[in-house]
Design a protein around this motif. Structure first.
Motif, PDB file in Angstrom:
ATOM      1  N   ALA A 106       0.869  10.759  11.555  1.00 32.33           N
ATOM      2  CA  ALA A 106       2.028  11.543  11.133  1.00 32.33           C
ATOM      3  C   ALA A 106       3.133  10.642  10.582  1.00 32.33           C
ATOM      4  CB  ALA A 106       2.559  12.376  12.304  1.00 32.33           C
ATOM      5  N   THR A 107       3.293   9.469  11.184  1.00 28.79           N
ATOM      6  CA  THR A 107       4.325   8.527  10.737  1.00 28.79           C
ATOM      7  C   THR A 107       3.951   7.877   9.417  1.00 28.79           C
ATOM      8  OG1 THR A 107       4.983   8.076  13.025  1.00 28.79           O
ATOM      9  CG2 THR A 107       5.593   6.427  11.366  1.00 28.79           C
ATOM     10  N   PHE A 108       2.704   7.455   9.284  1.00 29.77           N
ATOM     11  CA  PHE A 108       2.294   6.661   8.128  1.00 29.77           C
ATOM     12  C   PHE A 108       1.532   7.443   7.063  1.00 29.77           C
ATOM     13  CE2 PHE A 108       2.890   3.591  11.556  1.00 29.77           C
ATOM     14  CZ  PHE A 108       3.739   2.696  10.936  1.00 29.77           C
ATOM     15  N   GLY A 109       1.138   8.678   7.374  1.00 29.02           N
ATOM     16  CA  GLY A 109       0.481   9.503   6.372  1.00 29.02           C
ATOM     17  C   GLY A 109      -0.965   9.154   6.097  1.00 29.02           C
TER      18      GLY A 109
ATOM     19  N   GLU B  79       0.822  -1.218   0.000  1.00 31.03           N
ATOM     20  CA  GLU B  79       0.000   0.000   0.000  1.00 31.03           C
ATOM     21  C   GLU B  79       0.855   1.267   0.000  1.00 31.03           C
ATOM     22  OE1 GLU B  79      -2.618  -0.337   3.354  1.00 31.03           O
ATOM     23  OE2 GLU B  79      -3.716  -2.019   2.485  1.00 31.03           O
ATOM     24  N   GLY B  80       2.189   1.107  -0.065  1.00 31.46           N
ATOM     25  CA  GLY B  80       3.072   2.265  -0.181  1.00 31.46           C
ATOM     26  C   GLY B  80       3.881   2.620   1.052  1.00 31.46           C
ATOM     27  N   ASP B  81       3.767   1.855   2.123  1.00 32.51           N
ATOM     28  CA  ASP B  81       4.522   2.165   3.344  1.00 32.51           C
ATOM     29  C   ASP B  81       6.013   1.934   3.117  1.00 32.51           C
ATOM     30  OD1 ASP B  81       5.474   2.625   5.892  1.00 32.51           O
ATOM     31  OD2 ASP B  81       4.734   0.737   6.715  1.00 32.51           O
ATOM     32  N   ARG B  82       6.804   2.977   3.304  1.00 27.53           N
ATOM     33  CA  ARG B  82       8.264   2.893   3.208  1.00 27.53           C
ATOM     34  C   ARG B  82       8.894   3.584   4.416  1.00 27.53           C
ATOM     35  NH1 ARG B  82       6.692  -0.243  -0.012  1.00 27.53           N
ATOM     36  NH2 ARG B  82       7.225  -0.433  -2.191  1.00 27.53           N
ATOM     37  N   THR B  83       8.219   3.509   5.549  1.00 27.72           N
ATOM     38  CA  THR B  83       8.607   4.304   6.710  1.00 27.72           C
ATOM     39  C   THR B  83       9.748   3.720   7.531  1.00 27.72           C
ATOM     40  OG1 THR B  83       6.866   3.280   8.025  1.00 27.72           O
ATOM     41  CG2 THR B  83       6.343   5.378   6.947  1.00 27.72           C
TER      42      THR B  83
ATOM     43  N   LEU C 287      -6.072   8.463  23.085  1.00 29.10           N
ATOM     44  CA  LEU C 287      -6.078   7.730  21.824  1.00 29.10           C
ATOM     45  C   LEU C 287      -5.939   8.681  20.633  1.00 29.10           C
ATOM     46  CD1 LEU C 287      -6.310   4.850  20.754  1.00 29.10           C
ATOM     47  CD2 LEU C 287      -8.788   5.153  20.703  1.00 29.10           C
ATOM     48  N   VAL C 288      -6.596   9.817  20.681  1.00 30.26           N
ATOM     49  CA  VAL C 288      -6.475  10.811  19.611  1.00 30.26           C
ATOM     50  C   VAL C 288      -5.010  11.225  19.456  1.00 30.26           C
ATOM     51  CG1 VAL C 288      -7.029  13.197  18.963  1.00 30.26           C
ATOM     52  CG2 VAL C 288      -8.848  11.644  19.723  1.00 30.26           C
ATOM     53  N   GLU C 289      -4.340  11.438  20.572  1.00 24.85           N
ATOM     54  CA  GLU C 289      -2.921  11.810  20.541  1.00 24.85           C
ATOM     55  C   GLU C 289      -2.058  10.682  19.964  1.00 24.85           C
ATOM     56  OE1 GLU C 289       0.625  13.039  23.669  1.00 24.85           O
ATOM     57  OE2 GLU C 289      -1.456  13.108  24.351  1.00 24.85           O
ATOM     58  N   LEU C 290      -2.317   9.453  20.384  1.00 25.05           N
ATOM     59  CA  LEU C 290      -1.543   8.313  19.888  1.00 25.05           C
ATOM     60  C   LEU C 290      -1.757   8.115  18.394  1.00 25.05           C
ATOM     61  CD1 LEU C 290      -2.133   5.726  22.757  1.00 25.05           C
ATOM     62  CD2 LEU C 290      -0.216   7.318  22.461  1.00 25.05           C
ATOM     63  N   ILE C 291      -3.003   8.188  17.968  1.00 23.01           N
ATOM     64  CA  ILE C 291      -3.295   7.996  16.549  1.00 23.01           C
ATOM     65  C   ILE C 291      -2.700   9.129  15.726  1.00 23.01           C
ATOM     66  CG2 ILE C 291      -5.149   7.856  14.830  1.00 23.01           C
ATOM     67  CD1 ILE C 291      -6.704   6.220  16.937  1.00 23.01           C
ATOM     68  N   ALA C 292      -2.657  10.333  16.278  1.00 26.67           N
ATOM     69  CA  ALA C 292      -1.994  11.437  15.569  1.00 26.67           C
ATOM     70  C   ALA C 292      -0.526  11.101  15.325  1.00 26.67           C
ATOM     71  CB  ALA C 292      -2.133  12.734  16.364  1.00 26.67           C
TER      72      ALA C 292
ATOM     73  N   SER D 202      -9.518   7.706  10.918  1.00 30.70           N
ATOM     74  CA  SER D 202     -10.863   7.336  10.469  1.00 30.70           C
ATOM     75  C   SER D 202     -11.202   6.000  11.115  1.00 30.70           C
ATOM     76  CB  SER D 202     -10.912   7.199   8.945  1.00 30.70           C
ATOM     77  OG  SER D 202     -10.119   6.096   8.524  1.00 30.70           O
ATOM     78  N   ALA D 203     -12.462   5.606  11.019  1.00 31.98           N
ATOM     79  CA  ALA D 203     -12.854   4.299  11.542  1.00 31.98           C
ATOM     80  C   ALA D 203     -12.089   3.195  10.812  1.00 31.98           C
ATOM     81  CB  ALA D 203     -14.353   4.093  11.398  1.00 31.98           C
ATOM     82  N   GLU D 204     -11.910   3.338   9.501  1.00 32.65           N
ATOM     83  CA  GLU D 204     -11.179   2.334   8.729  1.00 32.65           C
ATOM     84  C   GLU D 204      -9.712   2.267   9.175  1.00 32.65           C
ATOM     85  OE1 GLU D 204      -9.738   1.312   4.184  1.00 32.65           O
ATOM     86  OE2 GLU D 204     -11.199   2.908   4.494  1.00 32.65           O
ATOM     87  N   TYR D 205      -9.095   3.440   9.368  1.00 37.64           N
ATOM     88  CA  TYR D 205      -7.699   3.439   9.798  1.00 37.64           C
ATOM     89  C   TYR D 205      -7.566   2.827  11.193  1.00 37.64           C
ATOM     90  CZ  TYR D 205      -2.934   4.644  10.812  1.00 37.64           C
ATOM     91  OH  TYR D 205      -1.601   4.546  11.151  1.00 37.64           O
ATOM     92  N   ARG D 206      -8.496   3.116  12.074  1.00 38.75           N
ATOM     93  CA  ARG D 206      -8.447   2.533  13.412  1.00 38.75           C
ATOM     94  C   ARG D 206      -8.589   1.010  13.360  1.00 38.75           C
ATOM     95  NH1 ARG D 206     -10.733   6.573  18.038  1.00 38.75           N
ATOM     96  NH2 ARG D 206      -9.729   8.446  17.238  1.00 38.75           N
TER      97      ARG D 206
END
Length: 189
Positions: free
Chosen positions: A127-130, A81-85, A118-123, A134-138
């Motif tokens: 930021a790391t994964f771009g 999916e493009g992750d190169r982190t 959780l909002v802080e952690l997901i931020a 969203s519910a899907e990302y969670r």
């Protein structure tokens, strides 16, 4: 007879080849696994001998290998999916610090206070994964954490540390257990 450095290298490389070999997993993580090999001292302590025996049994355990293979497949899917982190030390440290603080303060994963954490952690993850929150990302993040949170993976590194005389890192299992529970309780932003 004390296992040689070559025995340790072969043990780990065979394990990595078997679990990651044909997948396009995170190359930084694979390199880390390949570089962290057990090197038994000439006069090992009983703890080091026991750790070697346990490590050998662990990397030969079919269920553990299947678990690590799931981790590799997860990484390969993310790379597709493009992750190169690369490695994610900063976001892991953020999770470690914030969740331990929450645990010390008695914040339960289902509470309103946990939602804010959780909002802080997901931020940190977004930021790391771009990816936006969203519910899907969670859901994807929850799957990622569940796959990675096998206590045997942590045990693997603790055994390497014992054999090599490195400091054993504190367990992250309670931290990620809390994070997983918080995501289950708060599946939408």
């Amino acid at each position: 007879m004390t296992p040689s450095a070559e025995d340790g290298r072969r043990l780990i490389h065979d394990f990595v080849d078997e679990t990651f070999g044909d997948l396009d997993a995170n190359p930084d993580f694979v390199a880390l696994l390949r570089s962290a090999v057990p090197e038994m001292p000439a006069d090992p302590s009983p703890e080091q001998v026991d750790a070697w025996a346990e490590l050998v049994a662990l990397v030969r355990d079919a269920d553990f290998k299947a678990s690590v293979r799931r981790m590799a497949e997860q990484q390969a899917a993310e790379r597709a999916e493009g992750d190169r982190t690369g490695l994610h030390h900063e976001v892991t440290e953020l999770v470690r610090e914030r969740v331990r603080q929450a645990q010390t303060e008695g914040v339960e994963p289902g509470s309103p206070q946990a939602r804010a954490i959780l909002v802080e952690l997901i931020a940190g993850y977004t930021a790391t994964f771009g990816h936006p929150d969203s519910a899907e990302y969670r859901r994807k993040l929850l799957t990622r954490l569940e796959v990675a949170n096998d206590p045997r993976a942590e045990r693997y590194f603790a055994l390497l540390s014992t054999i090599n005389g490195w400091p054993v890192q504190p367990s992250l299992a309670p931290v990620f257990d809390w994070f997983i529970q918080a995501l289950r309780h708060h599946p939408v932003p």
